[in-house]
Design a protein around this motif. Structure first.
Motif, PDB file in Angstrom:
ATOM      1  N   ALA A 102      -6.528  19.277  -6.165  1.00  0.00           N
ATOM      2  CA  ALA A 102      -7.032  18.431  -7.249  1.00  0.00           C
ATOM      3  C   ALA A 102      -7.833  17.230  -6.749  1.00  0.00           C
ATOM      4  CB  ALA A 102      -5.867  17.971  -8.127  1.00  0.00           C
ATOM      5  N   PRO A 103      -7.391  16.506  -5.705  1.00  0.00           N
ATOM      6  CA  PRO A 103      -8.187  15.339  -5.262  1.00  0.00           C
ATOM      7  C   PRO A 103      -9.575  15.702  -4.736  1.00  0.00           C
ATOM      8  CG  PRO A 103      -5.939  15.220  -4.425  1.00  0.00           C
ATOM      9  CD  PRO A 103      -6.112  16.599  -4.964  1.00  0.00           C
ATOM     10  N   LEU A 104      -9.766  16.962  -4.336  1.00  0.00           N
ATOM     11  CA  LEU A 104     -11.041  17.361  -3.754  1.00  0.00           C
ATOM     12  C   LEU A 104     -11.958  18.060  -4.749  1.00  0.00           C
ATOM     13  CD1 LEU A 104      -9.843  18.662  -0.271  1.00  0.00           C
ATOM     14  CD2 LEU A 104     -11.090  16.556  -0.753  1.00  0.00           C
ATOM     15  N   VAL A 410      -4.421  15.686   2.236  1.00  0.00           N
ATOM     16  CA  VAL A 410      -5.459  15.969   1.241  1.00  0.00           C
ATOM     17  C   VAL A 410      -6.026  14.666   0.682  1.00  0.00           C
ATOM     18  CG1 VAL A 410      -5.927  16.984  -1.018  1.00  0.00           C
ATOM     19  CG2 VAL A 410      -4.511  18.222   0.627  1.00  0.00           C
ATOM     20  N   GLU A 411      -5.139  13.733   0.325  1.00  0.00           N
ATOM     21  CA  GLU A 411      -5.585  12.456  -0.227  1.00  0.00           C
ATOM     22  C   GLU A 411      -6.445  11.697   0.781  1.00  0.00           C
ATOM     23  OE1 GLU A 411      -5.228  11.347  -3.175  1.00  0.00           O
ATOM     24  OE2 GLU A 411      -3.633  12.556  -4.090  1.00  0.00           O
ATOM     25  N   LYS A 412      -6.073  11.767   2.044  1.00  0.00           N
ATOM     26  CA  LYS A 412      -6.818  11.051   3.072  1.00  0.00           C
ATOM     27  C   LYS A 412      -8.219  11.639   3.230  1.00  0.00           C
ATOM     28  CE  LYS A 412      -6.149   9.068   7.682  1.00  0.00           C
ATOM     29  NZ  LYS A 412      -5.207   8.940   8.820  1.00  0.00           N
ATOM     30  N   VAL A 413      -8.305  12.960   3.203  1.00  0.00           N
ATOM     31  CA  VAL A 413      -9.623  13.599   3.301  1.00  0.00           C
ATOM     32  C   VAL A 413     -10.462  13.283   2.072  1.00  0.00           C
ATOM     33  CG1 VAL A 413     -10.818  15.823   3.378  1.00  0.00           C
ATOM     34  CG2 VAL A 413      -8.799  15.443   4.814  1.00  0.00           C
ATOM     35  N   PRO A 417     -15.654   8.868   2.891  1.00  0.00           N
ATOM     36  CA  PRO A 417     -16.998   8.820   2.306  1.00  0.00           C
ATOM     37  C   PRO A 417     -17.587  10.217   2.223  1.00  0.00           C
ATOM     38  CG  PRO A 417     -16.734   7.150   4.017  1.00  0.00           C
ATOM     39  CD  PRO A 417     -15.521   8.009   4.081  1.00  0.00           C
ATOM     40  N   GLU A 418     -18.317  10.464   1.172  1.00  0.00           N
ATOM     41  CA  GLU A 418     -18.852  11.810   0.952  1.00  0.00           C
ATOM     42  C   GLU A 418     -19.707  12.273   2.123  1.00  0.00           C
ATOM     43  OE1 GLU A 418     -21.336  14.325  -2.445  1.00  0.00           O
ATOM     44  OE2 GLU A 418     -20.778  12.231  -2.773  1.00  0.00           O
ATOM     45  N   GLU A 425     -16.645  23.194   1.286  1.00  0.00           N
ATOM     46  CA  GLU A 425     -15.553  22.819   0.383  1.00  0.00           C
ATOM     47  C   GLU A 425     -14.221  23.387   0.868  1.00  0.00           C
ATOM     48  OE1 GLU A 425     -19.167  23.483  -2.402  1.00  0.00           O
ATOM     49  OE2 GLU A 425     -18.408  24.321  -0.545  1.00  0.00           O
ATOM     50  N   LYS A 426     -13.214  22.537   0.860  1.00  0.00           N
ATOM     51  CA  LYS A 426     -11.914  22.952   1.354  1.00  0.00           C
ATOM     52  C   LYS A 426     -11.044  23.455   0.211  1.00  0.00           C
ATOM     53  CE  LYS A 426     -12.033  19.804   5.259  1.00  0.00           C
ATOM     54  NZ  LYS A 426     -13.473  19.566   5.062  1.00  0.00           N
TER      55      LYS A 426
END
Length: 433
Positions: A102-104, A410-413, A417-418, A425-426
């Motif tokens: 979800a975060p990604l 996941v949150e850290k990735v 910055p984009e 895409e992971k």
């Protein structure tokens, strides 16, 4: 990703194409796929193992960004062919985002511009856009646009870990050697070379027939040798054309070398290791540095380290990489770690050396050191697939609360910055979720 269920549409696609024309007879393919069999010969002008199936380890260069601008030429005089059967919406499957953490997931719609999507490695969005353009904005007789978009669609699916989906969709092309895909006046193929090569592998997967891929590569090699023969004949009739045809001759030579390596890779995938080794020995020395690296990886998979080193042309750094890979293949992780350390000191900007050093430490029982090294790479803005996968593996080995740590990863990735996490895409699989 699970293979999509087979639909009635797919069943109809397996019927032979009826074009109203007599199919041109095929010539037999003679000999192995190498430059020694080609009318024009002559030589032409780092990946590392990880705990994951990193795409950098593939012996075939299928991970290059698709180029929609590569189009074949055809005679303008012939009556345009109708490829409307390739534009049916039911041929193209939807791409759900449920396999993306979800975060990604993208927070805003992606740009509706294929060059931008491809240049930033947003292959999932490129695959969706290509299918939309095929089914809503492409004329059935505009075969250059149809095949360019189809290549983008299939290549992008492969690059975003949806190969099984691409293998189902490629069936719509059926037999690319049929008269439907040939210019009736010149017999030139209407389908771009890149799409023909990609279709060979995907159709082998889609029809569950790996030998189909080997045969397909040899059929392409037949066409490459035929093109080289025509060019040599043109030079013999007009010696002044030698310089003007040089680039085209080199292109076909490079394609022939590439096909030879692909055949070896297909044989390895079929677990015909003896056949792959015999075939690799027939290929000679043609090709560029990338071809040499692909050969070296294949030899390593076959267990011949000396042959792998011979593919790298005596370059010190390349020999060091191959030697380290060989030590890892033999289970000598401490010796391999020493080599990776030396390579990392020589080129501190290459994160793959540090990543593979961490893998060696993990296998040597130095789990904490390996964890610190991978987390340090993450702190530097690195988030490639092998790194997140291997770090997730270490979390599973170190603690019972690995899921929480992987979610934090996941949150850290996602917070990067984009520009640092652009491309590729992971999915949940990259974090072992």
């Amino acid at each position: 990703m699970a293979t999509p269920p087979r639909s009635s549409v797919g069943e109809r696609q397996e019927r032979p194409i009826s074009t109203g024309r007599v199919q041109l007879p095929r010539r037999s393919t003679r000999g192995p796929v190498d430059l020694s069999q080609a009318p024009v010969s002559g030589p032409l002008g780092s990946s590392s193992p990880t705990l994951s199936n990193s795409q950098t380890l593939s012996p075939t260069p299928s991970q290059r960004s698709p180029n929609p601008s590569s189009r074949p030429t055809s005679s303008p005089a012939f009556h345009a062919k109708d490829f409307s059967r390739l534009l049916r919406p039911e041929l193209y499957h939807p791409l759900p985002t449920t396999d993306i953490p979800a975060p990604l997931r993208p927070s805003s719609p992606p740009p509706q511009d294929l060059p931008t999507l491809l240049s930033t490695s947003r292959f999932r969005a490129a695959a969706v856009l290509a299918a939309n353009l095929l089914t809503t904005a492409t004329a059935p007789t505009d075969h250059p646009t149809i095949f360019a978009l189809l290549y983008v669609r299939l290549a992008s699916l492969t690059l975003c870990n949806a190969t099984a989906l691409a293998a189902q969709e490629v069936k719509a092309l059926e037999d690319l050697n049929s008269a439907l895909y040939l210019d009736p006046l010149t017999s030139a193929h209407l389908v771009p070379w890149e799409l023909r090569v990609l279709a060979v592998r995907l159709q082998g997967i889609g029809f569950n027939d790996p030998r189909r891929g080997v045969v397909g590569y040899f059929e392409l090699a037949r066409d490459a040798r035929r093109a080289l023969a025509a060019l040599r004949k043109a030079v013999s009739e007009d010696p002044e054309s030698e310089d003007s045809t040089l680039v085209e001759r080199q292109m076909w030579e490079e394609r022939l070398v590439d096909l030879g390596v692909r055949v070896a890779g297909a044989l390895v995938e079929m677990e015909d290791l003896e056949g792959a080794a015999m075939h690799l020995r027939t290929l000679g020395e043609g090709g560029d540095r990338m071809v040499g690296a692909r050969r070296a990886l294949l030899w390593l998979r076959l267990g011949d380290v000396e042959a792998a080193r011979g593919c790298m042309g005596g370059r010190e750094e390349a020999d060091g990489v191959v030697l380290a890979l060989g030590e890892m293949a033999d289970g000598k992780y401490e010796d391999a770690a020493t080599i990776w350390e030396q390579l990392a000191e020589r080129d501190g900007g290459n994160e793959m050396y540090a990543q593979n050093l961490a893998v060696c430490m993990l296998y040597s029982g130095q789990i904490d050191e390996a964890k610190d090294m991978l987390e340090n790479l993450l702190d530097k803005g690195k988030s490639f697939h092998a790194l997140t996968f291997n770090l997730s593996t270490i979390y599973e080995l170190c603690t019972d609360r690995s899921r929480q740590l992987k979610l934090q990863l996941v949150e850290k990735v996602a917070a990067m910055p984009e520009a640092d996490r652009a491309g590729w895409e992971k999915t949940n699989a990259d974090f072992k979720l």
